[in-house]
Design a protein around this motif. Structure first.
Motif, PDB file in Angstrom:
ATOM      1  N   UNK A  50     162.062  20.328 -13.843  1.00  0.00           N
ATOM      2  CA  UNK A  50     161.905  21.206 -12.683  1.00  0.00           C
ATOM      3  C   UNK A  50     162.996  20.804 -11.692  1.00  0.00           C
ATOM      4  N   UNK A  51     163.749  21.759 -11.227  1.00  0.00           N
ATOM      5  CA  UNK A  51     164.802  21.416 -10.270  1.00  0.00           C
ATOM      6  C   UNK A  51     164.835  22.450  -9.151  1.00  0.00           C
ATOM      7  N   UNK A  52     165.597  22.129  -8.089  1.00  0.00           N
ATOM      8  CA  UNK A  52     165.740  23.067  -6.988  1.00  0.00           C
ATOM      9  C   UNK A  52     167.162  23.598  -6.962  1.00  0.00           C
ATOM     10  N   UNK A  53     167.292  24.804  -6.475  1.00  0.00           N
ATOM     11  CA  UNK A  53     168.618  25.389  -6.394  1.00  0.00           C
ATOM     12  C   UNK A  53     168.714  26.165  -5.073  1.00  0.00           C
ATOM     13  N   UNK A  54     169.928  26.231  -4.506  1.00  0.00           N
ATOM     14  CA  UNK A  54     170.106  26.989  -3.274  1.00  0.00           C
ATOM     15  C   UNK A  54     171.524  27.552  -3.247  1.00  0.00           C
ATOM     16  N   UNK A  57     174.323  26.196  -1.095  1.00  0.00           N
ATOM     17  CA  UNK A  57     174.893  24.876  -1.379  1.00  0.00           C
ATOM     18  C   UNK A  57     175.566  24.833  -2.748  1.00  0.00           C
ATOM     19  N   UNK A  58     175.801  26.005  -3.342  1.00  0.00           N
ATOM     20  CA  UNK A  58     176.412  26.029  -4.675  1.00  0.00           C
ATOM     21  C   UNK A  58     177.865  25.632  -4.665  1.00  0.00           C
ATOM     22  N   UNK A  59     178.567  26.032  -3.631  1.00  0.00           N
ATOM     23  CA  UNK A  59     180.007  25.839  -3.618  1.00  0.00           C
ATOM     24  C   UNK A  59     180.375  24.490  -2.968  1.00  0.00           C
ATOM     25  N   UNK A  60     180.895  23.532  -3.779  1.00  0.00           N
ATOM     26  CA  UNK A  60     181.175  22.190  -3.251  1.00  0.00           C
ATOM     27  C   UNK A  60     182.152  22.225  -2.070  1.00  0.00           C
ATOM     28  N   UNK A  61     183.186  23.096  -2.147  1.00  0.00           N
ATOM     29  CA  UNK A  61     184.195  23.121  -1.070  1.00  0.00           C
ATOM     30  C   UNK A  61     183.572  23.502   0.271  1.00  0.00           C
ATOM     31  N   UNK A  62     182.751  24.543   0.239  1.00  0.00           N
ATOM     32  CA  UNK A  62     182.207  24.991   1.528  1.00  0.00           C
ATOM     33  C   UNK A  62     181.211  23.979   2.090  1.00  0.00           C
ATOM     34  N   UNK A  66     181.857  22.038   5.650  1.00  0.00           N
ATOM     35  CA  UNK A  66     180.916  22.085   6.780  1.00  0.00           C
ATOM     36  C   UNK A  66     180.521  20.676   7.209  1.00  0.00           C
ATOM     37  N   UNK A  67     180.441  19.743   6.230  1.00  0.00           N
ATOM     38  CA  UNK A  67     180.110  18.352   6.577  1.00  0.00           C
ATOM     39  C   UNK A  67     181.226  17.761   7.433  1.00  0.00           C
ATOM     40  N   UNK A  68     182.485  18.016   6.994  1.00  0.00           N
ATOM     41  CA  UNK A  68     183.655  17.496   7.718  1.00  0.00           C
ATOM     42  C   UNK A  68     183.669  17.994   9.159  1.00  0.00           C
ATOM     43  N   UNK A  69     183.334  19.254   9.309  1.00  0.00           N
ATOM     44  CA  UNK A  69     183.380  19.870  10.639  1.00  0.00           C
ATOM     45  C   UNK A  69     182.098  19.672  11.431  1.00  0.00           C
ATOM     46  N   UNK A  80     166.777  27.841   4.080  1.00  0.00           N
ATOM     47  CA  UNK A  80     165.478  27.497   3.490  1.00  0.00           C
ATOM     48  C   UNK A  80     164.882  28.685   2.735  1.00  0.00           C
ATOM     49  N   UNK A  81     165.245  29.885   3.158  1.00  0.00           N
ATOM     50  CA  UNK A  81     164.728  31.080   2.472  1.00  0.00           C
ATOM     51  C   UNK A  81     165.291  31.200   1.065  1.00  0.00           C
ATOM     52  N   UNK A  82     166.443  30.600   0.872  1.00  0.00           N
ATOM     53  CA  UNK A  82     167.104  30.789  -0.426  1.00  0.00           C
ATOM     54  C   UNK A  82     166.886  29.615  -1.374  1.00  0.00           C
TER      55      UNK A  82
END
Ligand SMILES: Nc1ncnc2c1ncn2[C@@H]1O[C@H](COP(=O)(O)OP(=O)(O)OP(=O)(O)O)[C@@H](O)[C@H]1O
Ligand SMILES: [Mg+2]
Length: 503
Positions: A50-54, A57-62, A66-69, A80-82
């Motif tokens: 069983x795993x979670x997906x969103x 957060x699929x695209x590592x670059x984006x 966002x973390x960098x900025x 959270x809706x997704x």
């Protein structure tokens, strides 16, 4: 009305005829069973992951950007809706018109609804016996009692394996309760338990079970010399030469023919006298007198067997409580002797089908110890190999599967495995237990006390169980270290006070 829990989705690798992925509307547990409709019938599958997906957060670059900025995605998007819960499953089979197709050849369609497995269908799939089976608990994550068929569990022997403290003796007690509670009309067996730590002695004092259980302390256990064949004597007291054996065999045969006029019973004094009177070289005499001296010091050999084998009755248990015996050889001889007697008497149908339950089985049937130390091993192996024909069943309990005789273990067609974390033991389990895949091995090390997996003959598919609560009272068998240390201190103070008072 059973509620739908998810929908099959299409991924890069699934669905195939073996694997499915599904998006979940309700949480499920790993190892839970699920089902869905196919054209051929109902398919049963096991949740393997069983795993979670969103999507946010699929695209590592984006995400990295966002973390960098220092931007939190959740502040700007409805993350959270997704969030999706995604399950993966292994397809186990399809129930057509009452027959099970083990290897479906066609994948299900994406979009198919997923349901929790139907109780009755699952019970049939797992090969449980809800009419007369032994209730050892529930199937994990399933509203289903784990009722195991007696024949399937014991006819081809059982091994109960787990590390110390995982709940082996507790589960064994649950199984014992089920046998003691079982109706004779349903076909029942007797139990003889080899109990090195006195863990089953409590059954003898239990208010509900006491009447069906007789406990024999080590000091009260006795081997009737009249039943001690020369073969057994030489096995228990080895290292005598062939001529020395011949002399003894002659003496034993003579005693037997003399004694047959009476009830055949004789004691060690009698045997000693016969050796003294016999014509044999002085050295042989000395050898046998020494052996008889050893036998006397064991305080084990007498006129009759205690317990006598007619104590073995359906729905009853005889406990050989060896906890008061220090001398390991005595424990070995008792186990070897009673195992052998049980098997022979069962071959001649003098006693009912039985379960010979052996705790600390790695001590009584070790893999790598010389046979003059592992005296009980040959008889355990014999019952393991030949017992099924005569309905003489073995239950081997061990916290050291690595140290247990391969022959004995491989003849145990059902393994119940509780928590094990030692890698060597896990490796052994993987090699010796049918149906234990790497996936299952990982789950075994994560089990909690009272959880386990049944694999092999007793079930049609490896089944995780939660052991039920025992009905009998659990008696304290050991104090912990701190308690023992405190008790010692108190006794010491008391003794000192007594001395002081005397002075
Ligand atoms: N199913 C269970 N439900 C509740 N308590 C349990 C269960 N199984 C075991 N326990 C508790 O866990 C402790 C250890 O259990 P148990 O003595 O059966 O372990 P074990 O595997 O036989 O250990 P050892 O190898 O040391 O003999 C006991 O205190 C027991 O009461
Ligand atoms: Mg135990």
């Amino acid at each position: 009305m059973v509620e739908k829990i998810g929908t099959i989705i299409s991924t890069e690798n699934s669905p195939t005829s073996q694997d499915i992925s599904f998006v979940l509307e309700k949480p499920v547990n790993k190892e839970q069973f699920i089902e869905y409709d196919t054209q051929q019938g109902k398919a049963i599958a096991r949740v393997s992951k069983v795993r979670k997906s969103n999507i946010f957060y699929h695209n590592p670059e984006s995400v990295s950007e966002s973390v960098k900025n220092n931007v939190k995605l959740e502040d700007h998007f409805p993350t959270s809706e997704r969030e999706q819960l995604i399950g993966e499953g292994k397809i186990l089979g399809i129930y057509g018109d009452n027959n099970l197709i083990k290897r479906p050849s066609f994948p299900p369609s994406p979009g198919t609804d997923i349901y929790p497995a139907d109780k009755e269908r699952l019970s049939k799939f797992l090969g449980l016996d809800h009419e007369k089976g032994l209730n050892i608990g529930t199937v994990q994550f399933q509203d289903l009692e784990a009722n195991i068929n007696l024949t399937k569990l014991f006819q081809k022997h059982m091994a109960l394996l787990a590390q110390s403290g995982a709940g082996k003796s507790y589960l064994a007690s649950v199984i014992i309760e089920e046998i003691l509670d079982r109706e004779k009309e349903d076909g029942n067996i007797g139990i003889v338990a080899v109990d090195p730590h006195g863990e089953y002695a409590g059954f003898g004092r239990d208010k509900d079970y006491g009447g069906k259980v007789e406990v024999f302390k080590g000091r009260d256990i006795q081997i009737g010399l009249k039943n001690l064949t020369p073969g057994k004597l030489f096995q228990y007291f080895p290292n005598v030469s062939a001529p020395q054996k011949r002399k003894m065999r002659k003496i034993l045969n003579e005693i037997r023919s003399e004694m047959l006029k009476g009830n055949g019973a004789y004691d060690l004094e009698h045997l000693e006298r016969k050796v003294e009177e016999a014509e044999m070289p002085q050295k042989t005499k000395e050898i046998w007198k020494t052996r008889i001296g050893q036998m006397k010091s064991m305080d084990l050999f007498g006129l009759y067997d205690q317990p006598s084998l007619d104590k073995v009755e359906q729905g009853k248990m005889v406990v050989l409580d060896l906890s008061d015996i220090i001398y390991d050889k005595k424990k070995q001889i008792i186990t070897a002797y009673f195992g052998d007697r049980l098997f022979k008497e069962r071959m001649n149908s003098n006693i009912p089908p039985f379960l010979f339950l052996v705790e600390e089985a790695h001590n009584f049937a070790p893999e790598n110890k010389p046979s003059d130390i592992a005296i009980a091993r040959s008889v355990i192996k014999k019952i393991a190999r030949e017992g099924r024909k005569f309905h003489a069943s073995l239950g081997l309990i061990s916290q050291r599967p690595v140290g247990l005789s391969t022959t004995a273990l491989s003849q145990c067609n059902t393994h119940i495995i509780l928590r094990i974390t030692n890698p060597n033991d896990l490796e052994r389990i993987k090699k010796s237990s049918e149906g234990v895949t790497s996936d299952v091995i990982n789950s075994i090390s994560g089990l909690r006390v009272g959880e386990g997996i049944v694999v092999g003959e007793a079930v049609d598919y490896p089944t995780f169980i939660s052991v039920r609560e025992r009905k009998s009272e659990e008696f304290e068998t050991g104090k912990n270290l701190e308690e023992a240390a405190k008790e010692y201190l108190e006794e010491e103070i008391e003794e000192k006070n007594e001395i002081d008072a005397f002075m």
